[in-house]
Design a protein around this motif. Structure first.
Motif, mmCIF file in Angstrom:
data_model
loop_
_atom_site.group_PDB
_atom_site.id
_atom_site.type_symbol
_atom_site.label_atom_id
_atom_site.label_comp_id
_atom_site.label_asym_id
_atom_site.label_seq_id
_atom_site.Cartn_x
_atom_site.Cartn_y
_atom_site.Cartn_z
ATOM 1 N N GLU A 158 0.506 12.792 -8.779
ATOM 2 C CA GLU A 158 0.038 14.098 -8.324
ATOM 3 C C GLU A 158 1.057 15.194 -8.620
ATOM 4 O O GLU A 158 0.698 16.301 -9.027
ATOM 5 N N ASP A 216 0.831 -1.208 0.000
ATOM 6 C CA ASP A 216 0.000 0.000 0.000
ATOM 7 C C ASP A 216 0.866 1.259 0.000
ATOM 8 O O ASP A 216 0.509 2.266 -0.642
ATOM 9 N N GLU A 217 1.995 1.231 0.720
ATOM 10 C CA GLU A 217 2.886 2.393 0.712
ATOM 11 C C GLU A 217 3.493 2.611 -0.677
ATOM 12 O O GLU A 217 3.716 3.747 -1.092
ATOM 13 N N ASP A 235 0.834 7.160 -6.364
ATOM 14 C CA ASP A 235 -0.149 8.240 -6.464
ATOM 15 C C ASP A 235 0.508 9.612 -6.329
ATOM 16 O O ASP A 235 0.158 10.559 -7.043
ATOM 17 N N ARG A 236 1.473 9.725 -5.405
ATOM 18 C CA ARG A 236 2.143 11.014 -5.215
ATOM 19 C C ARG A 236 2.970 11.383 -6.449
ATOM 20 O O ARG A 236 3.046 12.564 -6.816
ATOM 21 N N ARG A 251 0.760 4.328 -2.589
ATOM 22 C CA ARG A 251 0.631 5.746 -2.216
ATOM 23 C C ARG A 251 1.744 6.582 -2.854
ATOM 24 O O ARG A 251 1.507 7.717 -3.304
#
Length: 310
Positions: free
Chosen positions: A226, A215-216, A222-223, A219
């Motif tokens: 972004e 999951d990290e 995703d960053r 994330r």
């Protein structure tokens, strides 16, 4: 084996402030000091005083590698072995040891034109590590991660790390349309350093930051999206170290791999093998794919010299 782990890396970049911001906002590293201070460019991943030291340079890449040795006696033995092999070893000045926050350090000009440091007695940070993004990094007895360097003389580097510094050759990977990678370890991490054969130049291929869960990794992915960080390779799982990861290009030009679930190696039972493919994924990213900023699929290579991401 005298070398225990990868302790720290010097990061050279034409844009040190941009690299620090990227480390904060995408990787999740913590600066030692406040914004605007010299210590802002010292980046922590754990209880060590720092793992990355970011400095201004004309071109991006690792400027020095620090290897932690178990104790002073081990450092003496390793220094003697280096000199017996004709390596010019320098004793670090007190101010250099203070900057690295170690009791003793020696250094020499290592493979791939990278200053290589061996140290003992590193300080433990006086304050807890708190990631600005809540990230937990996998370090401990495995060290800070791994670094991959490319060179036309990759086999010379492999021989040096194996025969002089005492690393094991964990695995070799031959990738179609890519290159030959030699993975080398000094602790339970599958590899702390690797070398890839490059026909034209020496340089930094990538650095791994291992995080605590899949999951990290997601994330971080995703960053990267972004912040419009160029991807180099999609999510995937490696066949040799089983790392679930993706690759993105740092502001210095070389890659950062963010991964999880890497296998641990037992030297008593480990068997070195040769691989030719990943389990799945890690596809090179072309310009504009997946909505990311444009990039090429490899680090530091031209379209006629593609070195596959590893």
């Amino acid at each position: 084996m005298s070398v225990r782990s990868l302790g720290y890396l010097g990061i050279g970049t034409p844009d040190p402030d941009g690299w620090v911001a990227y480390a904060h906002d995408v990787i999740g590293a913590m600066s030692v000091g406040p914004p605007g201070s010299a210590e802002e460019r010292l980046l922590r991943l754990d209880e060590h005083p720092y793992r990355f030291s970011v400095e201004a340079a004309e071109t991006g890449g690792v400027t020095y590698i620090g290897w932690e040795v178990g104790d002073p006696a081990g450092l003496e033995r390793l220094t003697a072995r280096l000199r017996a092999h004709g390596v010019e070893v320098h004793e670090a000045a007190p101010e250099e040891c203070a900057a690295r926050q170690v009791d003793r350090m020696v250094w020499f000009d290592g493979p791939c034109s990278v200053r290589t440091e061996l140290f003992t007695g590193r300080r433990v940070a006086a304050t807890p590590f708190v990631s600005p993004l809540g990230v937990t990094f996998v370090t401990g007895d495995q060290g800070m991660g791994h670094v991959v360097l490319m060179s036309p003389r990759a086999m010379e580097a492999v021989d040096f790390y194996r025969d002089v510094l005492g690393f094991r050759l964990s695995d070799v990977t031959h990738l179609p349309m890519g290159g030959t990678f030699y993975f080398m370890g000094c602790n339970p991490r599958h590899h702390s350093v690797a070398f890839v054969a490059s026909r034209k130049r020496e340089g930094t291929h990538h650095i791994l930051c291992e995080v605590s869960s899949a999951d990290e990794v997601g994330r971080a992915h995703d960053r990267a999206r972004e912040h419009k960080v160029p991807l180099m390779a999609t999510l995937g799982r490696h066949s040799n170290d089983l790392m679930f990861s993706f690759y993105m290009r740092s502001p210095a030009g070389f890659g950062i791999e963010v991964g999880a679930e890497g296998r641990r190696v037992d030297d008593e039972t480990w068997v070195s093998r040769v691989y030719t493919a990943d389990v799945w994924g890690h596809h090179a990213v072309a310009d504009g794919d997946d909505g990311y900023a444009g990039t090429v699929g490899t680090i530091g290579t031209t379209s006629t010299e593609r070195t596959a991401t590893r």
